[in-house]
Scaffold this active site. Structure first.
Site, PDB file in Angstrom:
ATOM      1  N   ARG A  68      43.879  42.395  47.478  1.00  0.00           N
ATOM      2  CA  ARG A  68      43.598  43.240  48.508  1.00  0.00           C
ATOM      3  C   ARG A  68      43.245  42.419  49.766  1.00  0.00           C
ATOM      4  O   ARG A  68      43.444  42.679  50.801  1.00  0.00           O
ATOM      5  CB  ARG A  68      42.388  44.326  48.394  1.00  0.00           C
ATOM      6  CG  ARG A  68      42.839  45.347  47.371  1.00  0.00           C
ATOM      7  CD  ARG A  68      41.882  46.177  46.869  1.00  0.00           C
ATOM      8  NE  ARG A  68      40.556  45.387  46.313  1.00  0.00           N
ATOM      9  CZ  ARG A  68      40.559  45.094  45.028  1.00  0.00           C
ATOM     10  NH1 ARG A  68      41.567  45.137  44.186  1.00  0.00           N
ATOM     11  NH2 ARG A  68      39.594  44.218  44.689  1.00  0.00           N
ATOM     12  N   GLU A 105      32.428  37.668  37.700  1.00  0.00           N
ATOM     13  CA  GLU A 105      31.477  38.542  36.851  1.00  0.00           C
ATOM     14  C   GLU A 105      31.919  39.013  35.528  1.00  0.00           C
ATOM     15  O   GLU A 105      31.045  39.218  34.694  1.00  0.00           O
ATOM     16  CB  GLU A 105      30.668  39.590  37.978  1.00  0.00           C
ATOM     17  CG  GLU A 105      31.453  40.458  38.609  1.00  0.00           C
ATOM     18  CD  GLU A 105      31.015  41.753  39.357  1.00  0.00           C
ATOM     19  OE1 GLU A 105      29.946  42.160  38.814  1.00  0.00           O
ATOM     20  OE2 GLU A 105      31.641  42.046  40.223  1.00  0.00           O
TER      21      GLU A 105
END
Length: 180
Positions: A68, A105
């Site tokens: 993105r 993460e």
């Protein structure tokens, strides 16, 4: 963040537009989806203008982070009439390239950047959609430095607070349009 009156409520508009998907892409992750920003032409224009302004005048090229980040970086590069470089996932770029591994993460990954597209020492601005732990952005910074470029600034549409992302970036200027 710009203090131009045109952008006074931009952060609120972004936060209202973004959606959260829990347990995506893995259990325990709250994924921030900014695609509704793209579906609102006025908001997308305001976001890319604010990102372009936030990079600063010293930036001579834009580095976009897959995937993105490409969308915002391309619009920023076009708005500023600057070259665009793509920091891509492994196996996507042909030819000579640099590679940098990083932790996410929810796992690990790598980014690659073509070698020698710009002059050494060129000041780049790195653009991405979301700043979370900072792993991806920091890797794009190290990758840019490996390629011989100086990281002048960073620009993000949305920052997820409490994950330490900003601390992973070097001392360059950081622009964030919205925080959650």
């Amino acid at each position: 963040m710009s203090h131009h009156p045109k952008y006074h409520d931009l952060g609120e508009r972004i936060v209202r537009s973004a959606r959260t998907f829990t347990d995506f892409p893995k259990a325990g992750i709250a994924f921030k989806d900014i695609t509704p920003v793209l579906a609102d032409a006025d908001l997308f224009r305001d976001v890319t203008e604010a990102l372009a302004e936030g990079l600063g005048d010293d930036v001579k090229a834009v580095v976009g982070i897959e995937a993105r980040g490409f969308i915002f970086a391309a619009a920023v590069a076009r708005a500023r009439h600057l070259p665009l470089l793509l920091a891509r996932k492994p196996g996507k770029l042909p030819g000579p390239r640099h590679r940098e591994e990083y932790a996410l993460e929810y796992g690990s990954d790598a980014l690659e950047l073509h070698r020698d597209l710009l002059s050494a020492g060129c000041a780049v601005g790195i653009v991405d959609d979301v700043l979370a732990t900072g792993g991806t952005a920091a890797a794009a910074g190290r990758l840019s430095e490996l390629a011989g470029y100086g990281v002048a600034s960073w620009a993000f549409v949305l920052e997820i607070g409490g994950l330490g992302g900003r601390e992973q970036l070097n001392g360059s200027r950081v622009t964030v349009l919205a925080q959650v």
